[in-house]
Design a protein around this motif. Structure first.
Motif, short mmCIF file in Angstrom:
data_model
loop_
_atom_site.label_atom_id
_atom_site.label_comp_id
_atom_site.label_asym_id
_atom_site.label_seq_id
_atom_site.Cartn_x
_atom_site.Cartn_y
_atom_site.Cartn_z
N GLN A 99 38.00 -12.99 14.19
CA GLN A 99 38.94 -12.60 15.26
C GLN A 99 39.04 -13.70 16.32
N LEU A 100 37.92 -14.37 16.54
CA LEU A 100 37.87 -15.40 17.59
C LEU A 100 38.35 -16.76 17.09
N GLY A 101 38.82 -16.82 15.85
CA GLY A 101 39.41 -18.08 15.36
C GLY A 101 38.67 -18.76 14.24
N ALA A 102 37.51 -18.22 13.84
CA ALA A 102 36.76 -18.82 12.74
C ALA A 102 37.47 -18.53 11.41
N SER A 103 37.23 -19.39 10.41
CA SER A 103 37.82 -19.12 9.09
C SER A 103 36.83 -18.42 8.18
N GLY A 104 35.58 -18.27 8.63
CA GLY A 104 34.63 -17.55 7.80
C GLY A 104 33.21 -17.77 8.25
N ALA A 105 32.27 -17.23 7.47
CA ALA A 105 30.84 -17.37 7.75
C ALA A 105 30.36 -18.69 7.16
N SER A 106 29.55 -19.43 7.91
CA SER A 106 29.11 -20.74 7.43
C SER A 106 27.92 -20.65 6.48
N PHE A 107 27.33 -19.48 6.31
CA PHE A 107 26.28 -19.25 5.32
C PHE A 107 26.02 -17.76 5.27
N GLU A 108 25.18 -17.32 4.36
CA GLU A 108 24.85 -15.90 4.28
C GLU A 108 23.90 -15.57 5.43
N PHE A 109 24.36 -14.77 6.37
CA PHE A 109 23.59 -14.53 7.59
C PHE A 109 22.23 -13.90 7.31
N ILE A 110 21.31 -14.21 8.21
CA ILE A 110 20.01 -13.54 8.20
C ILE A 110 20.03 -12.51 9.32
N VAL A 111 19.97 -11.25 8.95
CA VAL A 111 19.87 -10.17 9.93
C VAL A 111 18.66 -9.37 9.49
N ALA A 112 17.54 -9.54 10.21
CA ALA A 112 16.27 -9.00 9.74
C ALA A 112 15.59 -8.23 10.88
N SER A 113 15.37 -6.94 10.67
CA SER A 113 14.79 -6.11 11.73
C SER A 113 13.37 -5.68 11.38
N GLY A 114 12.57 -5.44 12.43
CA GLY A 114 11.22 -4.93 12.24
C GLY A 114 10.39 -5.83 11.34
N TYR A 115 9.67 -5.24 10.37
CA TYR A 115 8.79 -6.03 9.49
C TYR A 115 9.59 -7.08 8.71
N ARG A 116 10.88 -6.83 8.50
CA ARG A 116 11.69 -7.79 7.74
C ARG A 116 11.91 -9.10 8.52
N SER A 117 11.76 -9.03 9.87
CA SER A 117 11.96 -10.25 10.66
C SER A 117 10.82 -11.25 10.46
#
Ligand SMILES: [Mn+2]
Length: 353
Positions: A174-192
């Protein structure tokens, strides 16, 4: 673009090869401004050839300047025909090609000596010019804004890691990017505590830490940043670990400048974590270059090579307590003669959502 080609040709003149065959999409974009999946570039002392198939001829004629543009479906054969009488002997090619391509190359260029080149063009890409810096700055700005917005999106006990990933992706577009530059890391709790825990369906809960490592493509250039936040409340140990990682990240910002060796760059940040007693929990390198690729040279570690003004590199120390949680903070730094400019400006003070 002409300046980049001039640097390329200067390097070619000093190299052991007579010509270079360029096949990587990012390298071709860097030298020609052409973006597409099918193109071959060939540059010798006397020739600049740009070959593509019928799907791309029109766009190539509009964007590529200073090259002979040739429409063909068999680029290698075509090049071999054109250069037959040029007296070239040694042809360099990008070492990062598939085995199938290499076999075709050996057949098509049977009468030449082939020399694989590692980082030939990547070394030119090390130092960013003003337009590249402006583009990366914009990519970082988009990520900064998305980080602020995701803080309002996360609802403890309801939002999953995957939903956070998708929000970041969509918001940056929405802010003008054409996409994600890699597979994001979103890691909560023990997964972090897993440095590269990609997003799962796990719901983010009160009392957890949450690591967000994400970035976008803007006009083919990337941003790459990490923030770790705390959900609901924070323990004394979590606060301590966070402050150590932040101090490490900040120490590198304070000391990074042209002339610092790659080895020292790693050591400056690592020393802070070592001295705090968590050295064995900082299990990866301090950072990497960014640009057209999300990971590109320089990489840090033991090299005595030196940082130079115009490099854009990440500063991403972390501490990971296995099975419990982890903290990483990552910024993108533009190296200058006097110091560095932090391109990622999203807040880094400890955030408790
Ligand atoms: Mn990174």
């Amino acid at each position: 673009m002409e300046k980049r080609l001039a640097r390329f040709e200067e390097k070619l003149a000093q190299s052991e090869v007579d010509a270079v065959l360029v096949t990587g999409q990012n390298n071709i974009y860097y030298l020609t401004g052409f973006w597409g999946t099918e193109a071959t570039v060939f540059i010798s002392g006397g020739r600049r050839l740009f070959l593509t198939d019928a799907r791309y001829t029109l766009i190539a004629k509009k964007t590529v300047e200073g090259f002979d543009i040739i429409e063909t479906r068999s680029a290698l054969t075509e090049i071999a025909k054109i250069i037959a009488d040029d007296g070239l002997t040694k042809i360099g090619f990008d070492a990062q090609v598939t085995f199938g391509f290499y076999q075709g190359l050996k057949t098509g260029f049977a009468s030449f000596e082939l020399q694989p080149l590692t980082d030939f063009i990547e070394e030119l890409r090390l130092i960013k010019d003003a337009s590249e810096i402006a583009t990366i700055r914009r990519a970082c700005h988009i990520s900064d804004q998305a980080f602020l917005d995701v803080l309002d999106f996360i609802k403890p006990g309801q939002t999953s890691e995957l939903e956070v990933t998708n929000f970041l992706d969509y918001r940056m577009r929405q802010l003008g990017a054409s996409g994600a530059s890699f597979e994001f890391i979103v890691a909560s709790g023990y997964r972090s505590s897993m440095p590269h825990g990609v997003a799962s369906e796990k719901i983010i809960q009160t009392g957890e830490t949450l690591t967000l490592d994400f970035g976008c493509y803007y006009k083919h250039y990337v941003s790459d940043m990490t923030r770790t936040i705390h959900i609901g409340h924070v323990t004394d140990q979590e606060r301590e670990i966070y402050q150590i990682v932040l101090k490490s990240n900040q120490e590198l910002i304070d000391q990074a400048r042209a002339g610092v060796t790659y080895k020292a760059f790693d050591q400056i940040a690592r020393a802070v974590i070592d001295q705090a007693g968590y050295g064995e929990h900082f299990t990866h390198g301090i950072g990497h270059g960014i640009g057209l690729d999300i990971h590109e040279i320089p990489y840090f570690g033991k090299s005595e090579d030196k940082l130079a003004a115009g490099m854009v590199v990440t500063d991403e120390p972390g501490i990971y307590l296995e099975g419990k949680y982890g903290v990483r903070i990552e910024d993108d730094l533009l190296i200058t003669e006097e110091g560095c400019e932090v391109l990622t400006k999203a807040p880094k003070e400890l955030i408790v959502l």
